[in-house]
Design a protein around this motif. Structure first.
Motif, short mmCIF file in Angstrom:
data_model
loop_
_atom_site.label_atom_id
_atom_site.label_comp_id
_atom_site.label_asym_id
_atom_site.label_seq_id
_atom_site.Cartn_x
_atom_site.Cartn_y
_atom_site.Cartn_z
N ALA B 43 0.84 -1.20 0.00
CA ALA B 43 0.00 0.00 0.00
C ALA B 43 0.87 1.26 0.00
CB ALA B 43 -0.90 -0.01 1.24
N PRO B 44 0.32 2.36 -0.48
CA PRO B 44 1.09 3.60 -0.57
C PRO B 44 1.47 4.13 0.80
CG PRO B 44 -1.21 3.98 -1.15
CD PRO B 44 -1.04 2.50 -1.03
N LEU B 45 2.58 4.86 0.83
CA LEU B 45 3.12 5.38 2.07
C LEU B 45 2.61 6.80 2.32
CD1 LEU B 45 5.19 3.63 3.64
CD2 LEU B 45 6.93 5.28 2.93
N ARG B 46 2.48 7.12 3.61
CA ARG B 46 2.08 8.47 3.95
C ARG B 46 2.89 8.91 5.16
NH1 ARG B 46 -3.92 9.79 6.26
NH2 ARG B 46 -3.30 11.60 7.47
N GLY B 47 3.36 10.16 5.14
CA GLY B 47 4.14 10.67 6.26
C GLY B 47 3.29 11.56 7.16
N ILE B 48 3.46 11.44 8.46
CA ILE B 48 2.71 12.27 9.40
C ILE B 48 3.72 12.91 10.35
CG2 ILE B 48 0.92 12.32 11.17
CD1 ILE B 48 0.88 9.25 9.28
N GLU B 49 3.57 14.21 10.56
CA GLU B 49 4.48 14.88 11.47
C GLU B 49 4.06 14.65 12.91
OE1 GLU B 49 5.05 19.00 10.54
OE2 GLU B 49 5.23 18.56 8.39
N HIS B 63 -9.53 4.17 5.41
CA HIS B 63 -8.33 3.36 5.25
C HIS B 63 -8.05 2.54 6.50
CE1 HIS B 63 -7.76 6.86 2.56
NE2 HIS B 63 -7.23 5.97 1.74
N ILE B 64 -7.28 1.48 6.32
CA ILE B 64 -6.58 0.93 7.48
C ILE B 64 -5.10 1.19 7.26
CG2 ILE B 64 -8.35 -0.84 7.85
CD1 ILE B 64 -6.28 -2.89 6.99
N TYR B 65 -4.39 1.31 8.36
CA TYR B 65 -3.00 1.78 8.31
C TYR B 65 -2.08 0.77 8.96
CZ TYR B 65 -5.56 6.14 7.64
OH TYR B 65 -6.43 7.11 7.19
N GLN B 66 -0.86 0.74 8.46
CA GLN B 66 0.17 -0.01 9.17
C GLN B 66 1.35 0.93 9.42
OE1 GLN B 66 1.89 -3.50 7.24
NE2 GLN B 66 2.17 -4.45 9.25
N VAL B 67 1.77 0.98 10.68
CA VAL B 67 2.88 1.86 11.03
C VAL B 67 4.18 1.28 10.46
CG1 VAL B 67 4.17 2.92 12.91
CG2 VAL B 67 1.70 2.56 13.13
N VAL B 68 4.93 2.11 9.77
CA VAL B 68 6.22 1.68 9.22
C VAL B 68 7.35 2.16 10.14
CG1 VAL B 68 7.79 1.83 7.25
CG2 VAL B 68 5.31 1.72 6.88
N THR B 69 7.34 3.46 10.44
CA THR B 69 8.27 3.99 11.45
C THR B 69 7.51 4.99 12.30
OG1 THR B 69 8.96 5.82 10.03
CG2 THR B 69 10.26 3.80 9.91
N THR B 116 1.68 3.00 5.97
CA THR B 116 1.07 2.62 4.70
C THR B 116 -0.44 2.69 4.90
OG1 THR B 116 1.05 0.28 5.28
CG2 THR B 116 2.94 1.09 4.02
N CYS B 117 -1.16 3.08 3.86
CA CYS B 117 -2.60 3.12 4.02
C CYS B 117 -3.29 2.42 2.87
CB CYS B 117 -3.12 4.53 4.20
SG CYS B 117 -2.46 5.74 3.09
N MET B 118 -4.27 1.60 3.24
CA MET B 118 -4.96 0.76 2.29
C MET B 118 -6.45 1.06 2.41
SD MET B 118 -4.98 -3.36 2.43
CE MET B 118 -6.06 -4.31 1.38
N PRO B 119 -7.13 1.32 1.31
CA PRO B 119 -8.55 1.64 1.37
C PRO B 119 -9.34 0.47 1.95
CG PRO B 119 -7.66 2.11 -0.81
CD PRO B 119 -6.61 1.35 -0.08
N VAL B 120 -10.28 0.76 2.83
CA VAL B 120 -11.10 -0.31 3.40
C VAL B 120 -11.95 -0.97 2.33
CG1 VAL B 120 -11.24 0.45 5.79
CG2 VAL B 120 -12.80 1.40 4.11
N SER B 121 -12.35 -0.18 1.34
CA SER B 121 -13.16 -0.75 0.26
C SER B 121 -12.39 -1.90 -0.41
CB SER B 121 -13.50 0.32 -0.77
OG SER B 121 -12.32 0.96 -1.22
N ALA B 122 -11.11 -1.67 -0.67
CA ALA B 122 -10.28 -2.71 -1.26
C ALA B 122 -10.23 -3.92 -0.33
CB ALA B 122 -8.88 -2.19 -1.52
N LEU B 123 -10.06 -3.64 0.97
CA LEU B 123 -9.97 -4.73 1.93
C LEU B 123 -11.25 -5.57 1.94
CD1 LEU B 123 -8.29 -6.05 4.15
CD2 LEU B 123 -9.42 -4.56 5.80
N GLN B 124 -12.39 -4.89 1.86
CA GLN B 124 -13.66 -5.63 1.90
C GLN B 124 -13.81 -6.52 0.67
OE1 GLN B 124 -17.21 -3.81 3.09
NE2 GLN B 124 -16.36 -3.21 5.07
#
Lengths: 244, 244
Positions: B43-49, B63-69, B116-124
DNA sequence: CGATTACTTGAGCCTGTTCAACAACCGTGG
DNA sequence: CCACGGTTGTTGAACAGGCTCAAGTAATCG
């Protein structure tokens, strides 16, 4: 806030995914779709006497249960004996969803109780054939998570009075959702159970009941039947708009 | 006790149901089996400050998210502002599993974080095609439930010292599970976050850290790096064998 | 280098606990 | 039917753990 188990009653217990199932590409079920609730309704019945355990923590998880009548107290104990009630399960509630192979807590009937019990092995077979059932299980688990999160917030952040009132209001809302009288509550558990649920001592629970009675917000019959008088004041109390 | 999110790391994140899938009668997947983790890794990456929110309670769940760092603080607030941290999510942890259409809590990065964030629609779509993924979601949800139940017991029943030590030991166990030094902990969150997680004020957290330091059981560098000295004594403390 | 934020430490207070006594309820058996 | 013992619930008084309020120190960032 939801009663922890109330979530299960808040929606029809038929999977919303069922209508889609037959049309999933690559998946051609040759059986009649049957919901999780259907399976449980058909499961054999078991009677449990008041104070008896249905299972205890660490037991191999062999069944999932649905309460038919009565009430069940789900709790954990620390090594030194301190007890925390995780949840109460009432008629209609399902106990033991989840994929662990061991029970993660104790389940004790607070009053004479009847449950249906369904082997987890059967459930796994069904769920791996039927994505709708698996999704329905996810849904139920998410609702359980939502409810326990709310309970965590309540018990950690709220005062004794707020906790007890929140508990009563959850029962009231549950009654309403069943078409029963929202103002009259039966408490099918002891003060100790309530205390261990709310993280309070039995004395504090008792005192807080007395205080609410003195405020004219509730009436108590024989300790187990509560009548709510001022719902709106109670709601204010639960949210910390402390008029008392 | 498990760190709330630790459960996700405690097993391979590949569904144990995968090997069975191709043989399910009536279900003929025409695609290569891919685990939940695989999907999230792609899934695509997203940065958060630091201090920015990933989402807040009530937002539509997209989305559902997975923490990378980094690290994420999951919390709820009462109407009057009292805050309860439900959980922390660290690298590898998944945020937002569940089937509600709204976020049930707030997710705030405590430090600069990538997910990383993945659309829930895709997950379903994936889950309704692939019972293995759905079952893997159930498994993850059950583990989350087990963890939050343990946390509930800890926070409601244990003393301030026991709670803080339990928290430190959970981090330590998590480190060990990742092959890192079990005695050296990084705390990527403020005292306020820790306090709101453990149901304590910032002052009590600080005092308790000082007390543990005075007892010679921990060392503290710049507030954020903790070194555990007497693991066995700490374990005893956490279980209420109160030598202090 | 000053301003801001985060953390630490102290003193007094308050909520809920602990300890203790008592009251109400319930099933049992005389 | 009531006496009896055991369990469950209520109420009081003193205590204590953690909170509140307040001041001071350290780290961070423009």
């Amino acid at each position: 806030m939801l009663t922890l188990r109330e979530a299960y009653q808040s929606k029809e217990f038929h999977t919303p995914f069922s209508p889609m199932r037959a049309h999933q590409p690559g998946c051609l079920p040759a059986y009649t779709p049957v919901s999780l609730a259907d399976h449980l309704d058909r499961a054999p019945l078991r009677g449990i006497e008041a104070k008896d355990h249905i299972f205890t923590e660490g037991d191999p998880k062999l069944h999932i249960y649905q309460v038919v009548t009565g009430a069940v107290c789900l709790y954990k104990v620390l090594p030194d004996g301190r007890r925390q009630v995780i949840d109460f399960a009432y008629a209609g509630d399902i106990i033991g969803l989840g994929l662990s192979d061991r029970e993660g807590y104790n389940a004790q009937a607070t009053v004479a109780t009847r449950v249906t019990c369904m082997p987890v092995s059967a459930l796994q077979v069904i769920a791996s054939k039927d994505p709708g059932i698996a999704m329905r299980m996810c849904e139920a688990l998410s609702e359980e998570l939502t409810a326990i999160r709310d309970h965590l917030v309540c018990v950690v952040q709220r005062s004794a009075t707020e906790r007890l009132v929140t508990f009563l209001l959850a029962l009231s809302r549950r009654n309403k959702a069943r078409g029963r009288d929202a103002d009259t509550l039966e408490l099918p558990m002891t003060r100790t159970d309530i205390g261990d649920f709310l993280g309070l001592t039995i004395e504090t629970v008792s005192r807080t009941f007395s205080k609410l009675k003195a405020l004219g917000l509730i009436e108590i019959d024989q300790g187990t039947t509560i009548r709510l008088i001022g719902i709106s004041e109670l709601i204010a109390l639960a949210d910390g708009n402390t008029s008392a």
